[in-house]
Design an enzyme around this catalytic site. Sequence first.
Site, short mmCIF file in Angstrom:
data_model
loop_
_atom_site.label_atom_id
_atom_site.label_comp_id
_atom_site.label_asym_id
_atom_site.label_seq_id
_atom_site.Cartn_x
_atom_site.Cartn_y
_atom_site.Cartn_z
N LEU A 13 5.06 10.46 2.87
CA LEU A 13 3.66 10.00 2.94
C LEU A 13 3.62 9.04 4.12
CD1 LEU A 13 2.35 9.06 -0.64
CD2 LEU A 13 1.34 10.72 0.93
N ASP A 14 2.64 9.19 5.01
CA ASP A 14 2.62 8.29 6.16
C ASP A 14 2.38 6.85 5.71
OD1 ASP A 14 -0.29 7.54 6.46
OD2 ASP A 14 -0.51 9.70 6.71
N ALA A 15 2.69 5.93 6.58
CA ALA A 15 2.69 4.51 6.21
C ALA A 15 1.34 4.04 5.68
CB ALA A 15 3.11 3.66 7.41
N SER A 31 -0.88 5.77 4.06
CA SER A 31 -1.30 6.46 2.85
C SER A 31 -0.57 5.88 1.64
CB SER A 31 -1.03 7.95 2.97
OG SER A 31 -1.73 8.50 4.06
#
Length: 242
Positions: free
Chosen positions: A104-106, A108
Amino acid sequence: MRQRLQKLMSAAGHCSRRQAENLLRQGRVEVNGTMAELGDQADPETDLICVDGTPLTKMTAERVLLLNKPPGVISSCHDPQGRETVLDLIPAELRRGLHPVGRLDADSRGALLLSNQGELTLKLTHPRYAHSKTYRVTVTGTPDQSKLEQWRQGMELDGSRTLPASVKLLHSKRGYSTLEVILREGRNRQIRRIVSLLGHSVLDLQRVAIGGLALGSTEEGCWRKLSRQEWRSLISSQAGEA
């Protein structure tokens, strides 16, 4: 019981099975002091298996956690910039061998799996299982139905068309809307980039479920251990059934 070395290395949480095969080809694995080759087998109870001269740890019990990742936390085991990682949210005594399953990107938040088994991670992320992932996405403005239909049918991204997606408008208030988005693929920052292509911006992005595993009452920054039955359900279904 004798097993292939790459399986033993993966099960011990040292690396994925594919990475283990590369180590074997590079001559970096020894069994009882003799250089091992791809296809060799060993018994972890009676044989000394070393990788780069370091004994391989005993196989650990399969462990899978479901974490509710907060925004700003990095989906990685280590961060060169010193930022907080998902492992920092797990008690020290449970961290050994754990690694994120997917990302999960930072910016999100939401559901992220952590596992201590390289082989299991490979299965959980393999495209053949096509796990659905469900997101709640808050965007600026109100996308009209023609834009949502574009997204449902698939859009050009990185030179190829995205897979069809389920996109529902849950509610809309002055200035922003909340969507439910279900994807069966995970390209880099896919949702954020598609929302931008449609002329909007993401205000909040939360993954609320992976396949049939929902966050439920797990609070942000907290985690729970999955039962074997729960995580096995993710790899027991074929593509299109998840």
